[in-house]
Design a protein around this motif. Structure first.
Motif, mmCIF file in Angstrom:
data_model
loop_
_atom_site.group_PDB
_atom_site.id
_atom_site.type_symbol
_atom_site.label_atom_id
_atom_site.label_comp_id
_atom_site.label_asym_id
_atom_site.label_seq_id
_atom_site.Cartn_x
_atom_site.Cartn_y
_atom_site.Cartn_z
ATOM 1 N N LEU A 1 48.558 -5.030 9.453
ATOM 2 C CA LEU A 1 48.801 -5.267 10.620
ATOM 3 C C LEU A 1 48.158 -6.447 11.186
ATOM 4 C CD1 LEU A 1 51.404 -4.429 12.204
ATOM 5 C CD2 LEU A 1 49.790 -2.887 13.817
ATOM 6 N N PHE A 2 49.423 -7.623 12.024
ATOM 7 C CA PHE A 2 48.253 -8.448 12.568
ATOM 8 C C PHE A 2 48.620 -8.495 13.981
ATOM 9 C CE2 PHE A 2 48.930 -12.584 13.801
ATOM 10 C CZ PHE A 2 47.410 -13.421 13.766
ATOM 11 N N ALA B 1 41.198 -18.638 19.189
ATOM 12 C CA ALA B 1 40.493 -20.605 18.674
ATOM 13 C C ALA B 1 41.537 -20.203 17.004
ATOM 14 C CB ALA B 1 39.691 -20.098 18.552
ATOM 15 N N ILE C 1 42.356 -22.715 14.389
ATOM 16 C CA ILE C 1 41.371 -23.966 12.877
ATOM 17 C C ILE C 1 42.563 -24.577 12.549
ATOM 18 C CG2 ILE C 1 39.953 -24.481 11.912
ATOM 19 C CD1 ILE C 1 37.765 -22.284 12.437
ATOM 20 N N TRP D 1 43.876 -24.223 21.080
ATOM 21 C CA TRP D 1 44.339 -23.331 20.931
ATOM 22 C C TRP D 1 45.642 -22.694 21.348
ATOM 23 C CZ3 TRP D 1 39.632 -19.862 22.391
ATOM 24 C CH2 TRP D 1 38.482 -20.789 22.162
ATOM 25 N N LEU E 1 54.719 -19.439 14.265
ATOM 26 C CA LEU E 1 55.210 -18.401 13.272
ATOM 27 C C LEU E 1 56.384 -18.512 12.849
ATOM 28 C CD1 LEU E 1 52.527 -15.173 13.952
ATOM 29 C CD2 LEU E 1 53.677 -16.514 11.681
ATOM 30 N N ASP F 1 50.441 -22.245 5.398
ATOM 31 C CA ASP F 1 50.144 -21.028 5.422
ATOM 32 C C ASP F 1 48.707 -20.748 6.812
ATOM 33 O OD1 ASP F 1 47.748 -21.430 4.267
ATOM 34 O OD2 ASP F 1 48.298 -20.990 2.252
ATOM 35 N N ILE F 2 48.546 -19.648 6.827
ATOM 36 C CA ILE F 2 47.975 -19.205 8.372
ATOM 37 C C ILE F 2 46.899 -17.886 8.022
ATOM 38 C CG2 ILE F 2 47.701 -17.894 10.444
ATOM 39 C CD1 ILE F 2 50.848 -19.661 10.486
ATOM 40 N N ARG F 3 46.194 -17.683 8.326
ATOM 41 C CA ARG F 3 44.918 -16.508 8.299
ATOM 42 C C ARG F 3 44.465 -16.450 9.201
ATOM 43 N NH1 ARG F 3 44.606 -20.062 3.615
ATOM 44 N NH2 ARG F 3 44.259 -18.678 1.555
ATOM 45 N N THR F 4 43.958 -15.424 9.324
ATOM 46 C CA THR F 4 43.166 -14.430 10.434
ATOM 47 C C THR F 4 41.857 -14.006 9.930
ATOM 48 O OG1 THR F 4 42.819 -13.836 12.874
ATOM 49 C CG2 THR F 4 44.231 -12.302 10.525
ATOM 50 N N GLN G 1 39.695 -10.749 12.804
ATOM 51 C CA GLN G 1 41.047 -11.266 14.320
ATOM 52 C C GLN G 1 41.079 -11.553 15.802
ATOM 53 O OE1 GLN G 1 44.548 -9.187 13.245
ATOM 54 N NE2 GLN G 1 44.166 -7.342 12.124
ATOM 55 N N ALA H 1 40.651 -14.852 15.247
ATOM 56 C CA ALA H 1 40.925 -16.398 15.346
ATOM 57 C C ALA H 1 41.397 -16.750 14.230
ATOM 58 C CB ALA H 1 39.560 -17.088 14.306
ATOM 59 N N ILE H 2 42.038 -17.761 14.211
ATOM 60 C CA ILE H 2 43.403 -18.792 13.314
ATOM 61 C C ILE H 2 43.240 -19.609 12.268
ATOM 62 C CG2 ILE H 2 45.915 -18.898 13.346
ATOM 63 C CD1 ILE H 2 45.629 -16.132 14.037
ATOM 64 N N LEU H 3 43.566 -19.397 11.138
ATOM 65 C CA LEU H 3 43.159 -20.416 10.716
ATOM 66 C C LEU H 3 44.147 -20.963 9.672
ATOM 67 C CD1 LEU H 3 40.711 -22.670 8.502
ATOM 68 C CD2 LEU H 3 41.037 -20.476 7.159
#
Lengths: 161, 161
Positions: free
Chosen positions: B46-47, B58, B60, B74, B84, B114-117, B121, B123-125
């Motif tokens: 779960l995000f 944050a 990136i 940010w 999203l 794509d998006i990663r955390t 959780q 920070a976001i890449l």
């Protein structure tokens, strides 16, 4: 303390030297040069990191070999100074509230290859060689970014990569 | 408003459904699921992004083609939701205090690949395809990280790359 007065006369040699730059106290660590105006920040050759109100700056660590983003963590002025001086990455652990030389417990030491800052000098990008098992994440993964975020009708979910 | 009481009986079908998760209000944007404990954060599917006390996380941005880190910015909950849902990167501009769909003025739109955390959780890449001239920095450079930090006896200096 008496305020120091500007000298009435500066020799040509002294005048040619850059004047001592105003410094700012940070919450952690020693004084650092005060950030200049927008042009100085973006086009200048002086490193004047902009710490946030907690005295911290965001630092992205990238694996110098693969180019993969390994982690995002935080440095205070002391961690940044030690990183620059020793070539070994130091962070400020927000959860533990202390200086953290990455790898001391895990062996996942990060050796600096190079350090960059961004246009407004409020972030750091460090390319590193990773010691130990080559990983950076305390969960055992190489990178902390090991889950993809995907939007679903019931909300955003994570998928392990 | 009266507090809603838990039902005395839940049908087997209802009991099999996950219960509605507690949500948190963020300073900007709508409520998001509350972060769980350490195990849920690190190993869960779960995000539950952990926004800071200013309601920000944050992010990136990485060029999906070259793998280069382009910028650190940010997102608030609304920027993250829009990113999203639309597949176009939105940020929260701290300097302007407003939602910022990157590229609206510059043409440097960032299309999500794509998006990663990360593990905890916070920070976001985001891997992106960049529109316009392919750059991300308002100074005209492709990446915001266009200067190397080097330690010298008189302090840390910057060198353009």
């Amino acid at each position: 303390m008496a305020r120091r007065r500007a000298p009435l006369y500066r020799s040509p040699e002294a005048a040619a030297r850059p004047r001592a730059r105003r410094t700012v106290e940070t919450r952690h660590g020693r004084p650092v040069p005060a950030p200049g105006d927008k042009t100085e920040l973006e086009e200048g050759a002086l490193f004047t990191p902009r710490f946030d109100r907690n005295g911290l700056i965001a630092a992205i660590a990238v694996d110098a070999t693969s180019g993969d983003v390994l982690m995002l963590a935080w440095m205070n002025a002391e961690a940044l100074r030690l990183t620059l001086e020793t070539g070994i990455v130091h962070y400020w652990s927000r959860s533990r509230g202390k200086l953290w030389r990455k790898g001391d417990d895990s062996g996942q030491q990060q050796k600096v290859v190079d350090i960059r800052t961004d246009c407004d000098q409020d972030a750091i990008l460090v390319r590193v060689e990773v010691g130990g098992d080559g990983g950076a994440c305390h969960t055992g993964r190489r990178s902390c970014f090991y889950r993809l975020v995907t939007a679903t009708p019931s909300g955003a979910r994570l998928r392990f990569t």
